[in-house]
Design an enzyme around this catalytic site. Structure first.
Site, PDB file in Angstrom:
ATOM      1  CG  HIS A 300      -1.998  -0.835   1.347  1.00 56.89           C
ATOM      2  ND1 HIS A 300      -3.266  -0.473   0.936  1.00 56.89           N
ATOM      3  CD2 HIS A 300      -2.113  -2.106   1.788  1.00 56.89           C
ATOM      4  CE1 HIS A 300      -4.101  -1.471   1.127  1.00 56.89           C
ATOM      5  NE2 HIS A 300      -3.415  -2.485   1.644  1.00 56.89           N
ATOM      6  CG  HIS A 343      -3.541   3.129  10.070  1.00 54.93           C
ATOM      7  ND1 HIS A 343      -4.746   2.696   9.579  1.00 54.93           N
ATOM      8  CD2 HIS A 343      -3.609   4.488  10.035  1.00 54.93           C
ATOM      9  CE1 HIS A 343      -5.506   3.714   9.261  1.00 54.93           C
ATOM     10  NE2 HIS A 343      -4.845   4.834   9.538  1.00 54.93           N
ATOM     11  CD  GLU A 349      -6.742   8.405   9.853  1.00 54.50           C
ATOM     12  OE1 GLU A 349      -7.661   7.541   9.893  1.00 54.50           O
ATOM     13  OE2 GLU A 349      -5.577   8.130   9.558  1.00 54.50           O
ATOM     14  CE1 TYR A 358     -12.517   3.556   3.065  1.00 54.86           C
ATOM     15  CE2 TYR A 358     -12.744   2.739   5.306  1.00 54.86           C
ATOM     16  CZ  TYR A 358     -11.962   3.253   4.290  1.00 54.86           C
ATOM     17  OH  TYR A 358     -10.627   3.459   4.501  1.00 54.86           O
ATOM     18  CG  HIS A 376     -10.595   6.232  13.737  1.00 52.53           C
ATOM     19  ND1 HIS A 376     -10.658   5.688  12.469  1.00 52.53           N
ATOM     20  CD2 HIS A 376     -11.620   5.678  14.441  1.00 52.53           C
ATOM     21  CE1 HIS A 376     -11.668   4.826  12.411  1.00 52.53           C
ATOM     22  NE2 HIS A 376     -12.258   4.807  13.590  1.00 52.53           N
ATOM     23  CG  HIS A 382      -8.178   3.647  12.933  1.00 51.60           C
ATOM     24  ND1 HIS A 382      -7.201   4.401  13.539  1.00 51.60           N
ATOM     25  CD2 HIS A 382      -8.221   4.077  11.647  1.00 51.60           C
ATOM     26  CE1 HIS A 382      -6.698   5.268  12.685  1.00 51.60           C
ATOM     27  NE2 HIS A 382      -7.279   5.081  11.529  1.00 51.60           N
TER      28      HIS A 382
END
Length: 445
Positions: A300, A343, A349, A358, A376, A382
């Site tokens: 990623h 992460h 966020e 999502y 978060h 999360h």
């Protein structure tokens, strides 16, 4: 013909000029825009010349935001503003600094309930939280809105910051000093600091999200090693064509200043700009035009690769607030857990959902649904819920098109302090932590 129908027919006829940060110009009447002089001794057609500065005069040219307006009456011609204290006007709307203590827990809300009484965009604003200090022009706030009526005989301006409006349900016709913007779910609108506007509904109801940016104006992010192309293209940001109101009669002008709402009743509409030029202008942008970049081998890139707009801070690379969009895209990574990974992040966020689902959360009642949102805060752990983790860990890794949802994120450098109304709201999902239950030990030595 109803007001909604008239607004929609108007929206369908609008024209725009393109280019974020460009020096735009427009005139509603030929000859209204002076040539070669910003402030001639006599402006054309008996208009008044006025500069609107969104940055300090002496900021670097590349960062300077200002526009010249040629209007029927100067903005200075208005009566005294008085503070609004009526609960119906500002009890739901809060601003930084917030008095509550930041909460380290992961939080998620269902959609903001629809109003029962007639409620326009301004009255429908509901503050979830924020950070910084509006009097120091630092930080941001997160608001939601739910409206069932158009703004009539009143306009709004925000001296505290610029407004990034993200519709989730129902279209809006935004009548600004510069002209009109038409936005539907999937679009965003950016209203610069101090620009007056009125929000009219294109449908019976409207609902969505607002980021109030107190810091430096939003700009396009630097591309670095990406090169010249990718992410959001400047040409896809559209500025309005000049359109003015020559309206005599009482109009309420509401100004948000240092966290409070102030009101003055004008004897004319302040949306009376006949011509203008500059780069402190409102825009609309279609989020589906975002040029998504990602891995075509494995693993990623960080989610910063999805940044649409950024408000820089005094630390290079550290944003006061970013707008990030998770737009339709292909996933092709080999030997890769493809949904967003587990992460913890020094940034905080807030994520919202415009449509669909999502790919890191399970949809459905009580889940992450359009109109809802999750917060978060910094270093809160999360990632995908258990169902998503199990499914993605066993999925066949063939090319996959993710096109059944449109999500976004406001990411900010400071913790977001949730308001007391957000922490006690009936639509707060108090069992949010449960989505990570059942992530069992799989370790084998």
């Amino acid at each position: 013909m109803s007001g909604d129908e008239r607004a929609r027919k108007t929206a369908e006829r609008l024209t725009y000029s393109s280019g974020f940060g460009n020096e735009h110009s427009s005139e509603a009447v030929p000859g209204a825009l002076p040539i070669g002089r910003n402030s001639p001794q006599r402006a054309p057609l008996g208009l008044y010349a006025e500069q609107l500065s969104g940055t300090a005069f002496t900021e670097p040219r590349a960062h300077n935001r200002r526009s010249w307006l040629y209007r029927i009456r100067p903005s200075a011609a208005h009566p005294k503003f008085v503070r609004l204290d009526a609960p119906s006007d500002n009890s739901r709307l809060h601003t930084a600094p917030f008095s509550e203590v930041p909460d380290p827990n992961r939080l998620r809300w269902s959609p903001l309930p629809d109003p029962v009484e007639p409620t326009d965009f301004l009255a429908g604003l509901w503050t979830l939280g924020g950070n910084g200090d509006v009097t120091q022009r630092t930080g941001m706030a997160i608001h939601l809105y739910a409206a069932n009526a158009s703004m009539t005989d009143r306009v709004f301006s925000d001296a505290d910051g610029e407004l990034l409006i993200v519709p989730e349900r129902g279209g809006l016709l935004l009548r600004t000093e510069f002209g009109m913007l038409h936005i539907e779910p999937g679009y965003i609108a950016l209203i610069p600091r101090g620009v007056r506007f009125r929000a009219e509904l294109l449908d019976g109801t409207a609902r969505g999200y607002v980021c109030e940016n107190y810091g430096q104006p939003f700009t396009l992010p630097e591309l670095g090693p990406i090169g010249a192309n990718g992410l959001a293209a400047a040409r896809d940001f559209l500025a309005p064509t000049a359109a003015y109101e020559e309206v005599e009669g009482p109009v309420e002008v509401v100004n948000k200043f240092c966290g409070r709402l102030w009101s003055a009743t004008y004897d004319h509409s302040p949306l009376d700009v006949v011509a203008w030029h500059g780069n402190h202008v409102p825009y609309r942008y279609d989020l589906r035009r975002f040029n998504v970049l990602g891995s075509i081998s494995y693993d990623h890139p960080d989610p910063s690769i999805f940044t649409v707009l950024t408000s820089p801070s005094d630390t290079p690379g550290l944003a006061s607030v970013d707008l990030v969009v998770f737009a339709p895209r292909w996933l092709v990574g080999e030997n890769t857990f493809r949904p967003p990974y587990f992460h913890r992040n020094v940034m905080s966020e807030y994520m919202g959902l415009i449509e669909g689902a999502y790919d890191a959360k399970t949809a459905g009642p009580g889940g992450f649904v359009p109109g809802g949102g999750s917060l978060h805060n910094m270093m809160s752990a999360h990632g995908p819920d258990r169902e998503t983790f199990d499914r993605a860990s066993a999925a066949e890794l063939k090319p996959q098109k993710v096109d059944d949802g449109l999500a976004f994120m406001f990411e900010t450098r400071w913790p977001v302090t949730a308001t007391s109304q957000a922490l006690t709201a009936g639509h707060l999902q108090r069992d949010y932590d449960d989505v990570w239950q059942g992530l069992e030990r799989n370790f084998r030595s």
